[in-house]
Write an enzyme that holds these catalytic residues in place. Structure first.
Site, mmCIF file in Angstrom:
data_model
loop_
_atom_site.group_PDB
_atom_site.id
_atom_site.type_symbol
_atom_site.label_atom_id
_atom_site.label_comp_id
_atom_site.label_asym_id
_atom_site.label_seq_id
_atom_site.Cartn_x
_atom_site.Cartn_y
_atom_site.Cartn_z
ATOM 1 N N ASP A 34 0.839 -1.195 0.000
ATOM 2 C CA ASP A 34 0.000 0.000 0.000
ATOM 3 C C ASP A 34 0.879 1.252 0.000
ATOM 4 O OD1 ASP A 34 -2.301 1.445 0.002
ATOM 5 O OD2 ASP A 34 -2.951 0.883 2.019
ATOM 6 N N TYR A 51 7.772 2.734 -13.068
ATOM 7 C CA TYR A 51 7.063 2.408 -11.828
ATOM 8 C C TYR A 51 6.884 0.905 -11.653
ATOM 9 C CZ TYR A 51 3.185 1.505 -8.697
ATOM 10 O OH TYR A 51 2.393 0.975 -7.702
#
Length: 296
Positions: A34, A51
């Site tokens: 998260d 990413y």
């Protein structure tokens, strides 16, 4: 159980910690990754770094850390219904990231090296095949589960649309009853949902807001809950060991206190501790620049 200090536990060799964890728990840990995009924008260069690859490397690092510390099964929710609100572009990127879990050479080597059987749970077979890209991801998930089925050292369960199991369990139970002439047991329901039987979760390691999510049927009153202040990818070995120490030595393996046997001094210490902070609440936070932070 011989109680070691936290400092002694932090200083133990990795092999010793792993032996303690395998003998005394936790066996099943929930670890959702998260705050990953927040970490990426803070620690990488979005103009030059990729990413997906950066996130994958960090995920491998943390999963390796969990397994090498003796944890047998990791439940890792990776995509929930609420993420659909972020738009089509995000969903496409998420599908690309999910595909890496089943196709990237680095993570495939990790599964092999650490003897990891990979499973997927949730409603992904209903939700993803609406596009060719989604259908390909589902097939890659199924192929990976089969190709890693001979790995027996660790299990890794990725959750995709695993936020609510009610309808899946209902449909499974109806089908099971029609086939076997009786309702399924709890064990059979869990096997049907997760692909194998998984014990109840021993601990959940989240980030930020104090809420658990996306590990249906496995939560219990004995699940230890931990929430880091920093996003998941900031996890260090020290952080993990502090969590393991708390779970093993402080939470569940001490005898319940007998208040009637406590001395007046002991009761006074306890009373003063509570009276000194009656308004302190874990889970209350504040907001800075639109981001929630825990206080207390």
């Amino acid at each position: 159980m011989n109680l070691v200090s936290e400092k002694e536990f932090l200083d133990l060799p990795l092999v010793s910690v792993a032996e303690i964890v395998r003998c005394r728990g936790p066996k099943v840990s929930v670890f959702p990754f998260d705050g990953t995009r927040r970490w990426f924008h803070l620690e990488c260069n979005p103009q030059y770094d990729d990413y997906q690859q950066a996130a994958l490397r960090q995920s491998i690092r943390i999963l390796k850390m969990l397994f090498e510390h003796g944890i047998e099964t990791v439940i890792s929710p990776i995509f929930s219904d609420d993420l659909l609100d972020r738009g089509d572009r995000y969903i496409v990127q998420a599908l690309e990231g999910m595909a890496l879990l089943a196709n990237d050479e680095e993570i495939l080597s990790f599964y092999k090296e650490h003897e990891v059987h990979v499973l997927f749970y949730g409603d992904y077979k209903k939700r993803l095949p609406s596009t060719a890209q989604g259908a390909a991801v589902v097939k890659s998930f199924d192929d990976l589960t089969i190709s890693t089925s001979s790995n027996t050292e660790h299990r890794l369960c990725f959750g995709v649309f695993g936020n609510d199991a009610a309808e899946s369990v209902a449909q499974f139970s109806i089908s099971w009853n029609e086939t076997h002439g009786k309702p399924p047991t709890r064990r059979e329901i869990i096997e049907g949902y997760y692909g194998e039987y998984v014990d109840k979760a021993d601990m959940f390691i989240g980030f930020g807001r104090f809420s658990t999510f996306d590990f249906p049927l496995l939560s219990s009153g004995k699940t230890s809950l931990y929430f880091t202040v920093a996003p998941s990818y900031y996890m260090t070995e020290t952080t993990l060991r502090r969590i393991l120490y708390d779970h093993i030595y402080l939470r569940h393996f001490r005898p319940k206190p007998d208040y009637s046997a406590m001395s007046a001094d002991q009761l006074n210490v306890l009373r003063n501790r509570y009276r000194a902070q009656p308004d302190r609440v874990f889970g209350v936070g504040c907001v800075h620049d639109g981001i929630w932070f825990a206080e207390g």
